[in-house]
Write a protein that holds these residues in place. Structure first.
Motif: not given
Length: 133
Positions: A24-26, A21-22, A28-29
């Motif tokens: 994937l979030s990174s 999750t971390r 995307i950012q």
């Protein structure tokens, strides 16, 4: 001496999910930041191009007006009254406008929704869950 519990080499499922999750979030950012930086360059170039096209369109509009007056005056050289000459030029532009409107409306009627894109977009949540549609 105190006894220490051996540290487990394999991470738990909870840690793996948190890491994914971390990450994937990174990811995307970072993709959003990259898109923003690319868009800034594109917007500047596009803005300058749009401004130059607007100036060219304005000059072309002036040319069309002057050409219309010229055609009208050339028709008066044939012996036509100036009012009739300019009416003929106006009628020509009216016919051109009607023809362009007719073709434009026919083209608009051919526009459809992007059904394939909608279908594949609906499959994304299923694919992210690991299921095959």
């Amino acid at each position: 001496m105190s006894e220490q519990q051996p540290v487990s080499e394999e991470p738990t499922i909870g840690h793996l999910v948190a890491d994914v999750t971390r990450d994937l979030s990174s990811l995307i950012q970072h993709e959003i930041q990259l898109a923003k930086s690319e868009m800034k360059v594109s917007v500047r170039a596009g803005g300058m191009g749009a401004a130059l096209l607007a100036v060219a369109a304005f000059i072309l509009l002036l040319v069309v007006i002057l050409a219309s007056i010229t055609i009208g005056f050339f028709l008066t050289m044939t012996g036509l009254h100036p009012a009739w000459a300019f009416l003929i030029v106006t009628g020509g532009y009216l016919l051109l406008a009607l023809l362009l409107a007719f073709v434009g409306i026919r083209r608009f009627k051919k526009v459809t929704i992007p059904q394939k894109t909608i279908d594949t977009t609906k499959q994304i949540p299923t694919a992210l869950k690991g299921k095959v549609a």
